[in-house]
Design a protein around this motif. Structure first.
Motif, PDB file in Angstrom:
ATOM      1  N   GLN A  20      50.289  85.791  75.680  1.00 17.52           N
ATOM      2  CA  GLN A  20      49.412  84.802  75.064  1.00 17.52           C
ATOM      3  C   GLN A  20      48.220  85.481  74.408  1.00 17.52           C
ATOM      4  OE1 GLN A  20      47.553  82.067  77.800  1.00 17.52           O
ATOM      5  NE2 GLN A  20      47.334  83.611  79.382  1.00 17.52           N
ATOM      6  N   THR A  21      47.755  84.855  73.333  1.00 18.93           N
ATOM      7  CA  THR A  21      46.565  85.332  72.642  1.00 18.93           C
ATOM      8  C   THR A  21      45.394  84.446  73.051  1.00 18.93           C
ATOM      9  OG1 THR A  21      47.879  86.083  70.773  1.00 18.93           O
ATOM     10  CG2 THR A  21      45.528  85.786  70.393  1.00 18.93           C
ATOM     11  N   ILE A  22      44.286  85.083  73.394  1.00 23.62           N
ATOM     12  CA  ILE A  22      43.068  84.379  73.780  1.00 23.62           C
ATOM     13  C   ILE A  22      42.065  84.603  72.657  1.00 23.62           C
ATOM     14  CG2 ILE A  22      41.263  84.166  75.532  1.00 23.62           C
ATOM     15  CD1 ILE A  22      43.384  85.753  77.371  1.00 23.62           C
ATOM     16  N   PRO A  23      41.858  83.593  71.790  1.00 22.82           N
ATOM     17  CA  PRO A  23      40.958  83.788  70.651  1.00 22.82           C
ATOM     18  C   PRO A  23      39.495  83.893  71.078  1.00 22.82           C
ATOM     19  CG  PRO A  23      41.911  81.576  70.619  1.00 22.82           C
ATOM     20  CD  PRO A  23      42.473  82.281  71.813  1.00 22.82           C
ATOM     21  N   LYS A  49      41.830  88.666  72.525  1.00 23.15           N
ATOM     22  CA  LYS A  49      42.531  89.407  73.573  1.00 23.15           C
ATOM     23  C   LYS A  49      43.952  88.875  73.646  1.00 23.15           C
ATOM     24  CE  LYS A  49      38.399  89.708  76.421  1.00 23.15           C
ATOM     25  NZ  LYS A  49      37.789  89.271  77.673  1.00 23.15           N
ATOM     26  N   ILE A  50      44.866  89.745  74.015  1.00 24.67           N
ATOM     27  CA  ILE A  50      46.245  89.358  74.296  1.00 24.67           C
ATOM     28  C   ILE A  50      46.472  89.685  75.762  1.00 24.67           C
ATOM     29  CG2 ILE A  50      48.675  89.814  73.816  1.00 24.67           C
ATOM     30  CD1 ILE A  50      47.725  90.710  70.981  1.00 24.67           C
ATOM     31  N   SER A  51      47.102  88.774  76.488  1.00 22.91           N
ATOM     32  CA  SER A  51      47.396  89.059  77.886  1.00 22.91           C
ATOM     33  C   SER A  51      48.879  88.831  78.145  1.00 22.91           C
ATOM     34  CB  SER A  51      46.545  88.199  78.815  1.00 22.91           C
ATOM     35  OG  SER A  51      46.908  86.851  78.715  1.00 22.91           O
ATOM     36  N   CYS A  52      49.402  89.552  79.137  1.00 17.24           N
ATOM     37  CA  CYS A  52      50.797  89.402  79.533  1.00 17.24           C
ATOM     38  C   CYS A  52      51.013  90.136  80.850  1.00 17.24           C
ATOM     39  CB  CYS A  52      51.747  89.941  78.465  1.00 17.24           C
ATOM     40  SG  CYS A  52      51.586  91.709  78.141  1.00 17.24           S
ATOM     41  N   THR A  53      52.169  89.892  81.436  1.00 17.46           N
ATOM     42  CA  THR A  53      52.608  90.635  82.609  1.00 17.46           C
ATOM     43  C   THR A  53      53.908  91.321  82.224  1.00 17.46           C
ATOM     44  OG1 THR A  53      51.581  89.064  84.103  1.00 17.46           O
ATOM     45  CG2 THR A  53      53.292  90.458  85.040  1.00 17.46           C
ATOM     46  N   VAL A  54      53.986  92.624  82.485  1.00 15.40           N
ATOM     47  CA  VAL A  54      55.161  93.399  82.103  1.00 15.40           C
ATOM     48  C   VAL A  54      55.770  94.062  83.332  1.00 15.40           C
ATOM     49  CG1 VAL A  54      54.272  93.853  79.778  1.00 15.40           C
ATOM     50  CG2 VAL A  54      53.866  95.524  81.593  1.00 15.40           C
ATOM     51  N   THR A  55      57.049  94.385  83.220  1.00 10.05           N
ATOM     52  CA  THR A  55      57.720  95.216  84.212  1.00 10.05           C
ATOM     53  C   THR A  55      58.113  96.500  83.512  1.00 10.05           C
ATOM     54  OG1 THR A  55      58.572  93.253  85.335  1.00 10.05           O
ATOM     55  CG2 THR A  55      59.621  95.353  85.872  1.00 10.05           C
ATOM     56  N   VAL A  56      57.724  97.624  84.109  1.00 10.60           N
ATOM     57  CA  VAL A  56      58.021  98.937  83.540  1.00 10.60           C
ATOM     58  C   VAL A  56      58.479  99.882  84.644  1.00 10.60           C
ATOM     59  CG1 VAL A  56      56.418  98.776  81.595  1.00 10.60           C
ATOM     60  CG2 VAL A  56      55.611  99.685  83.748  1.00 10.60           C
ATOM     61  N   LEU A  57      59.196 100.915  84.242  1.00 12.72           N
ATOM     62  CA  LEU A  57      59.580 101.964  85.184  1.00 12.72           C
ATOM     63  C   LEU A  57      58.397 102.890  85.437  1.00 12.72           C
ATOM     64  CD1 LEU A  57      63.166 102.803  83.890  1.00 12.72           C
ATOM     65  CD2 LEU A  57      62.513 101.428  85.887  1.00 12.72           C
ATOM     66  N   ALA A  58      58.504 103.734  86.447  1.00 11.35           N
ATOM     67  CA  ALA A  58      57.400 104.586  86.888  1.00 11.35           C
ATOM     68  C   ALA A  58      56.851 105.467  85.763  1.00 11.35           C
ATOM     69  CB  ALA A  58      57.841 105.443  88.074  1.00 11.35           C
ATOM     70  N   ASP A  59      57.710 106.046  84.937  1.00  7.79           N
ATOM     71  CA  ASP A  59      57.228 106.892  83.838  1.00  7.79           C
ATOM     72  C   ASP A  59      56.398 106.088  82.844  1.00  7.79           C
ATOM     73  OD1 ASP A  59      58.471 109.085  84.959  1.00  7.79           O
ATOM     74  OD2 ASP A  59      60.180 109.061  83.574  1.00  7.79           O
ATOM     75  N   GLY A  60      56.845 104.860  82.529  1.00  5.38           N
ATOM     76  CA  GLY A  60      56.085 103.988  81.639  1.00  5.38           C
ATOM     77  C   GLY A  60      54.752 103.600  82.248  1.00  5.38           C
ATOM     78  N   LEU A 108      48.347  92.913  82.157  1.00  5.42           N
ATOM     79  CA  LEU A 108      47.569  93.657  81.161  1.00  5.42           C
ATOM     80  C   LEU A 108      46.796  92.718  80.254  1.00  5.42           C
ATOM     81  CD1 LEU A 108      50.405  96.047  79.949  1.00  5.42           C
ATOM     82  CD2 LEU A 108      48.511  96.654  81.453  1.00  5.42           C
ATOM     83  N   GLU A 109      45.744  93.270  79.690  1.00  5.74           N
ATOM     84  CA  GLU A 109      45.085  92.668  78.529  1.00  5.74           C
ATOM     85  C   GLU A 109      45.058  93.739  77.451  1.00  5.74           C
ATOM     86  OE1 GLU A 109      41.149  91.172  79.292  1.00  5.74           O
ATOM     87  OE2 GLU A 109      41.922  89.319  80.118  1.00  5.74           O
ATOM     88  N   PHE A 110      45.173  93.305  76.219  1.00 10.59           N
ATOM     89  CA  PHE A 110      45.007  94.180  75.064  1.00 10.59           C
ATOM     90  C   PHE A 110      43.825  93.639  74.281  1.00 10.59           C
ATOM     91  CE2 PHE A 110      49.637  94.059  75.891  1.00 10.59           C
ATOM     92  CZ  PHE A 110      49.800  95.377  76.273  1.00 10.59           C
ATOM     93  N   TRP A 111      42.870  94.514  73.996  1.00 10.97           N
ATOM     94  CA  TRP A 111      41.668  94.117  73.263  1.00 10.97           C
ATOM     95  C   TRP A 111      41.736  94.698  71.857  1.00 10.97           C
ATOM     96  CZ3 TRP A 111      37.172  95.590  77.089  1.00 10.97           C
ATOM     97  CH2 TRP A 111      37.280  94.814  78.242  1.00 10.97           C
TER      98      TRP A 111
END
Length: 113
Positions: A20-23, A49-60, A108-111
């Motif tokens: 989701q984007t948070i304006p 801001k953009i927020s989300c929940t991700v699943t990643v492997l250990a290296d990521g 995460l959030e992305f700014w």
């Protein structure tokens, strides 16, 4: 419902939830005696801001931590192929994925910077 995948720098997620984007809208209602007024400092798209929940492997996860700790601006590619350039990565929380010790669920959030 299909899981979506995004790319954070060179890290490809296993799945992504709640994108989701948070304006950044800099207006607020101020209560005064007998009513209210609006204080408005405009809309600042660089503050989105953009927020989300991700699943990643250990290296990521290790790479995402480096982006976060070093404050490295990254390009994020969303599920539609849109590129969001020069985003700062902010880790809000993380946990192991049950029964998958090499996988992490990360909020995460992305700014925009």
């Amino acid at each position: 419902m299909a899981k979506i995948h995004i790319r954070i720098g060179e890290v490809r997620t296993l799945d992504t939830e709640n994108w989701q984007t948070i304006p950044d809208d800099r207006q607020q209602q101020v209560e005064i005696i007998g009513g209210s007024v609006v204080q408005d400092f405009g809309r600042v798209s660089e503050g989105d801001k953009i927020s989300c929940t991700v699943t990643v492997l250990a290296d990521g996860w290790k790479t995402i931590c480096e982006f976060w700790e070093k404050r490295t601006p990254v390009t994020v590619e969303d599920e539609a192929g849109n590129l969001w350039r020069d985003l700062r990565v902010v880790v809000k929380s993380y946990a192991y994925v049950d029964r998958f010790p090499r996988a992490y669920k990360v909020t995460l959030e992305f700014w925009r910077i």
